[in-house]
Enzyme design. Structure first.
Site, PDB file in Angstrom:
ATOM      1  N   ASP A   5       9.477   2.826  -0.755  1.00  0.00           N
ATOM      2  CA  ASP A   5       8.486   3.447   0.119  1.00  0.00           C
ATOM      3  C   ASP A   5       8.854   3.074   1.553  1.00  0.00           C
ATOM      4  O   ASP A   5       8.510   1.998   2.038  1.00  0.00           O
ATOM      5  CB  ASP A   5       7.090   2.951  -0.242  1.00  0.00           C
ATOM      6  N   LYS A  24       5.607   9.244   8.817  1.00  0.00           N
ATOM      7  CA  LYS A  24       5.492   8.703  10.167  1.00  0.00           C
ATOM      8  C   LYS A  24       6.595   9.196  11.101  1.00  0.00           C
ATOM      9  O   LYS A  24       6.498  10.282  11.660  1.00  0.00           O
ATOM     10  CB  LYS A  24       5.432   7.176  10.113  1.00  0.00           C
ATOM     11  N   TYR A  77       0.854  -1.182   0.000  1.00  0.00           N
ATOM     12  CA  TYR A  77       0.000   0.000   0.000  1.00  0.00           C
ATOM     13  C   TYR A  77       0.891   1.232   0.000  1.00  0.00           C
ATOM     14  O   TYR A  77       1.783   1.366   0.830  1.00  0.00           O
ATOM     15  CB  TYR A  77      -0.892  -0.010   1.248  1.00  0.00           C
TER      16      TYR A  77
END
Length: 427
Positions: free
Chosen positions: A239, A267, A144
């Site tokens: 990613d 994050k 994702y």
């Protein structure tokens, strides 16, 4: 545990917010429960509106590697608040955080701050296409990369949790240049590159998958991606929104000794505040406006509060022994879960990379999304509910990773394992 206040708040929220939540997995539909509404966090624990407390292994889905409300981050935020909350203009904090990132992750020579992981991956893909003049992007099933149209193909995370293959509202014309291949399939990837490599703008993946549960790259997989993308002149994009500064000091690429062309962060680099970033080789990053023709902009990019929290977090992670502690705590937790499952005679697979971990209720070794989907979802749901009742807060989805922080103590881990043994014996 009583959750009457949470239920009241959830019922009210459903009248005002789609599904009562601002991100789908939080609704807890796949685990047959309802969300608990959080009032506050402290160190390794969450406290809900009904007065219950939980040992937290979601950690805001990864950012809180130092735990909830770490003093150094709170102090940095208070200092930043004294000067304002947003300027829409350059500040020295942006440069400080950029310097920390580039010093710690050698492949990143320049970095652009954005506001979310979705923005980071979307921008990196646009940059790869602009830099190469090609259209095709290769991603991997179960990975994702946010909810940008181009990448919402065979995605994991909430898409997998809700059993949605893609999404209405994403035209086929948008995704026709996105190929999604099986994760960890070395030969399959090589075959596709042999057929279409000269048309591929970029290859994007989570170097450690965290959105189909936690799945490690098999030996040679990342090396093959690097070799093949170099061979055909495609851009390799890691990613590392989830893995960045979590699985190792210099992120997954340092841990596995692979040098991507572009890296996406999020994050942890915001210390718990909304943030994202993408960076890489100067040759490629110089194509971003205003120095190049590939456009990307954002009103709140480089927000001083997020920058201050990120600087404080990355600075704290430079200390000796930090990642050894995280590794030990996470290893102990996963070993404890496996022992509890074995004792109960339950098929179970578990693993971790640094302080990122995952587990599946299956006897099949999990190396890709198809393997992950063999997990017994009913048993996972029962385990989730049982652990929540014993004060352990896990992600309400089989297809999400769990996270350990520096705030988790040995007693937290021991108490969590004891709870797992009791719940495993019942499910």
């Amino acid at each position: 545990m009583q959750h009457s206040k949470s239920l009241d708040l959830f019922n009210k929220a459903k009248q005002l917010i789609p599904g009562g939540v601002n991100s789908p997995v939080r609704a807890c539909n796949s685990v047959g429960g309802q969300p608990v509404f959080i009032e506050r966090g402290d160190k390794s624990r969450l406290f809900d509106v009904d007065g219950n407390d939980y040992i937290d292994y979601v950690m805001s889905w990864g950012p809180l590697v130092l735990g909830h409300r770490p003093p150094e981050v709170i102090q940095a935020l208070m200092q930043a608040l004294e000067t304002g909350t947003s300027f829409g203009a350059p500040t020295h904090l942006e440069t400080q955080l950029a310097e920390l990132v580039t010093q710690t992750v050698p492949s990143v020579e320049m970095v652009r701050m954005v506001n979310s992981g979705t923005e980071a991956t979307m921008s990196a893909v646009r940059l790869a296409r602009g830099f190469t003049g090609r259209n095709i992007i290769i991603k991997f099933d179960g990975c994702y990369h946010g909810h940008a149209d181009t990448l919402l193909v065979a995605a994991g995370s909430g898409v997998a949790t809700l059993n949605i293959p893609g999404s209405p509202g994403v035209p086929q014309t948008v995704t026709q240049n996105t190929l999604s291949l099986p994760y960890n399939d070395i030969e399959g990837f090589k075959q596709v590159m042999a057929q279409q490599g000269d048309q591929v703008a970029g290859v994007i993946l989570e170097p450690v998958a965290g959105n189909m549960g936690m799945v490690r790259p098999r030996e040679g997989f990342l090396e093959t991606l690097r070799k093949e993308t170099q061979k055909y002149g495609a851009v390799l994009i890691f990613d590392e929104v989830m893995t960045g500064f979590r699985v190792a000091k210099n992120s997954a690429q340092g841990l596995f000794n692979i040098t991507p062309d572009l890296t996406c962060f999020g994050k942890i680099i915001g210390g718990g505040l909304p943030v994202g970033a993408y960076g890489g080789k100067k040759e490629i990053m110089s194509q971003i406006a205003p120095t190049g023709p590939v456009y990307q902009a954002g009103t709140l990019s480089g927000n001083p509060l997020a920058m201050a929290a990120g600087i404080a977090t990355l600075t704290a992670l430079q200390k000796d022994g930090v990642y050894d502690t995280l590794e030990t705590r996470t290893s102990d937790l996963m070993n404890g879960f496996k022992a509890a499952a074995d004792e109960a005679g339950i098929p179970f697979q578990s693993g971790h990379v640094g302080s990122m971990a995952g587990f599946f209720f299956t006897d099949r070794k999990v190396v890709d999304f198809q393997d992950a989907k063999t997990s017994d979802l009913d048993r996972f749901a029962a385990f989730y509910r049982g652990m929540l009742a014993k004060g352990i807060y896990l992600a309400p989805s089989q297809f999400e990773a769990c996270f350990v922080s520096l705030a988790h103590t040995k007693k937290d881990i021991d108490d969590t394992i004891a709870a797992a043994k009791a719940v495993m014996a019942e499910i």
